[in-house]
Structures are given as structure tokens and as C-alpha cells.
Scaffold this active site. Sequence first.
Site, PDB file in Angstrom:
ATOM      1  N   GLU A  36       0.883  -1.321  -0.010  1.00  0.00           N
ATOM      2  CA  GLU A  36      -0.070  -0.047   0.025  1.00  0.00           C
ATOM      3  C   GLU A  36       0.728   1.269   0.124  1.00  0.00           C
ATOM      4  OE1 GLU A  36      -2.649   1.226  -0.478  1.00  0.00           O
ATOM      5  OE2 GLU A  36      -4.428   0.409   0.366  1.00  0.00           O
TER       6      GLU A  36
ATOM      7  N   ASP B 101      -4.586   5.146   6.056  1.00  0.00           N
ATOM      8  CA  ASP B 101      -5.225   6.600   6.599  1.00  0.00           C
ATOM      9  C   ASP B 101      -6.308   6.168   7.301  1.00  0.00           C
ATOM     10  OD1 ASP B 101      -5.768   9.333   6.829  1.00  0.00           O
ATOM     11  OD2 ASP B 101      -6.884   9.224   5.019  1.00  0.00           O
TER      12      ASP B 101
ATOM     13  N   VAL C  19      -0.589  14.190   1.613  1.00  0.00           N
ATOM     14  CA  VAL C  19       0.659  14.174   1.078  1.00  0.00           C
ATOM     15  C   VAL C  19       0.685  13.532  -0.230  1.00  0.00           C
ATOM     16  CG1 VAL C  19       2.049  13.878   3.247  1.00  0.00           C
ATOM     17  CG2 VAL C  19       0.991  11.826   2.160  1.00  0.00           C
TER      18      VAL C  19
ATOM     19  N   ASP D  49      -1.413  10.670  -4.971  1.00  0.00           N
ATOM     20  CA  ASP D  49      -2.050  11.795  -6.000  1.00  0.00           C
ATOM     21  C   ASP D  49      -2.811  12.817  -5.044  1.00  0.00           C
ATOM     22  OD1 ASP D  49      -4.216   9.921  -5.713  1.00  0.00           O
ATOM     23  OD2 ASP D  49      -5.247  10.916  -7.137  1.00  0.00           O
TER      24      ASP D  49
HETATM   25  P1  IMP Z   1      -8.038   4.696   3.880  1.00  0.00           P
HETATM   26  O1  IMP Z   1      -8.933   3.639   3.484  1.00  0.00           O
HETATM   27  O2  IMP Z   1      -8.530   5.693   4.446  1.00  0.00           O
HETATM   28  O3  IMP Z   1      -7.137   4.074   4.845  1.00  0.00           O
HETATM   29  O4  IMP Z   1      -7.366   5.206   2.562  1.00  0.00           O
HETATM   30  C1  IMP Z   1      -6.353   4.769   1.829  1.00  0.00           C
HETATM   31  C2  IMP Z   1      -6.221   5.315   0.641  1.00  0.00           C
HETATM   32  O5  IMP Z   1      -6.615   6.570   0.237  1.00  0.00           O
HETATM   33  C3  IMP Z   1      -4.520   5.171   0.040  1.00  0.00           C
HETATM   34  O6  IMP Z   1      -4.279   4.113  -0.498  1.00  0.00           O
HETATM   35  C4  IMP Z   1      -4.435   6.514  -0.711  1.00  0.00           C
HETATM   36  O7  IMP Z   1      -4.905   6.303  -2.202  1.00  0.00           O
HETATM   37  C5  IMP Z   1      -5.611   7.413  -0.318  1.00  0.00           C
HETATM   38  N1  IMP Z   1      -4.943   8.355   0.689  1.00  0.00           N
HETATM   39  C6  IMP Z   1      -5.016   8.517   2.272  1.00  0.00           C
HETATM   40  N2  IMP Z   1      -4.375   9.454   2.435  1.00  0.00           N
HETATM   41  C7  IMP Z   1      -3.815   9.994   1.492  1.00  0.00           C
HETATM   42  C8  IMP Z   1      -3.009  11.246   1.448  1.00  0.00           C
HETATM   43  O8  IMP Z   1      -2.548  11.834   2.397  1.00  0.00           O
HETATM   44  N3  IMP Z   1      -2.457  11.635   0.189  1.00  0.00           N
HETATM   45  C9  IMP Z   1      -2.808  10.897  -0.969  1.00  0.00           C
HETATM   46  N4  IMP Z   1      -3.689   9.890  -0.859  1.00  0.00           N
HETATM   47  C10 IMP Z   1      -4.095   9.307   0.369  1.00  0.00           C
END
Ligand code: IMP
Length: 196
Positions: free
Chosen positions: A114, A118, A168, A174
Site C-alpha cells: 500500500e 489512513d 501528502v 496523488d
Molecule cells: P484509507 O482507506 O482511508 O486508509 O485510505 C487509503 C487510501 O487513501 C490510500 O491508499 C490512498 O490512495 C488514499 N490516501 C489517504 N491519505 C492520503 C494522502 O494523504 N494523500 C494521498 N492519498 C491518500
Amino acid sequence: MLHPFRPEQLSPELKPSTSDVQSVLLSAEQIQKRVAELGAQISQDYEGKDPVLVGVLVGASVFTADLLRCITVPCSLDYVAISSYGKKSRSSGVVRIVKDLDESVESRHVLIIEDIVDTGLTLNYLLDIMRNRNVASVRVCALLDKPSRRMTSVNVDYIGYEVPDEFVVGYGLDFAQRYRNLPYVGILRPEVYGGK
Ligand code: IMP
């Protein structure tokens, strides 16, 4: 297990090449050094296991390509694509597979690659899918971890760096499909994504 470096412990005196980036969190050199360390650790842990690396498109594509070349044990590579944020900067919690794996992972040692964890929702969804496919084992390697935003408990086995609660971009990450080509990881100005 490896302990992540904290970006605040590092002091990159680097100028970002786009004015949308407010500061550089991790330089290309720092990333490469850490990727090599992760590759060495993974190679040691997966000796004789013939793992399949599963890169999560598109964000982890750059990291996956670099990490792959730091792994010295026989392994294979596959990719999965899941629904992304689109133009939003925060997770909706709604995740779906857009492109599935090409090969069966039954009885294989799966290592999910990954870009960033987040909320953890995406990863939990992927882990459930992999476990339902009767894999021998499943672990996770994430370049970045943003633990302050976690909404669900999820175990990340290999972490490159812990990052603060900032949006970020760069090194594959992106916003609205842009900035993936930056060789470093930088903090995007909140005005750009309408956040904070
Ligand atoms: P989660 O499901 O919230 O953990 O999100 C995971 C996905 O969200 C990552 O694989 C990224 O594609 C995107 N993402 C989360 N935070 C960021 C960030 O700060 N910058 C860019 N993409 C992010």
C-alpha cells in the site's frame, strides 16, 4: 518488526518543485534508503516462501516497483485496483474492486503493498477479500502510515514512515490524479484540496 522513522526527526532542506506543495516531508534519497531496508527485511522474513506481492493501484505503483527490486527471494507480482478518492481528499469509506488479481492466491503467502494507510478502511476491505481466498498468509507493507486518522483497527506489518495528519502527495500518491510524478513525498497546500 521495523520501527518507522518519524518525519519530524528528519530535516530535509529541500525546495519543492511545485508551489502546490508546502513542504517536503521525505526526500527521494530518504525514501530509497527506507525502501531498501524494507526489502531486506521482507527478503529475510519470506525466505523459502515464494510470496506474491499485491500492489494496490494506482498509488502504490511507484513504491511497489522500487520495493520489488529490493527483494532478493523468488516472488511474483500482481496488482489490484480499488475505487479511489476521486477528487476528494478524504476517504468515503466506500471501497470496491475495479481490477482484480490476474492469478489465484490460494495457498500463497500474500504481501499487500500500500502507499498509505489512513482510515484503514481500504486495507481492512482488502484483507477480508484475501483471507476469503484461502491464502497461506497475508501481511501488509505500507510506505506511509497516518495512525492519527484510523477509523478501524488494522495491523500493518511493515511501515516505511509514520506521517502526521496532512494530505501528502508524490512518489505515486496523488490528489485528483496529479503529483504522482514527484520524486519526493510532500505536504499539499490545504488551499489546493480545500481542506483544513
Ligand atoms: P484509507 O482507506 O482511508 O486508509 O485510505 C487509503 C487510501 O487513501 C490510500 O491508499 C490512498 O490512495 C488514499 N490516501 C489517504 N491519505 C492520503 C494522502 O494523504 N494523500 C494521498 N492519498 C491518500
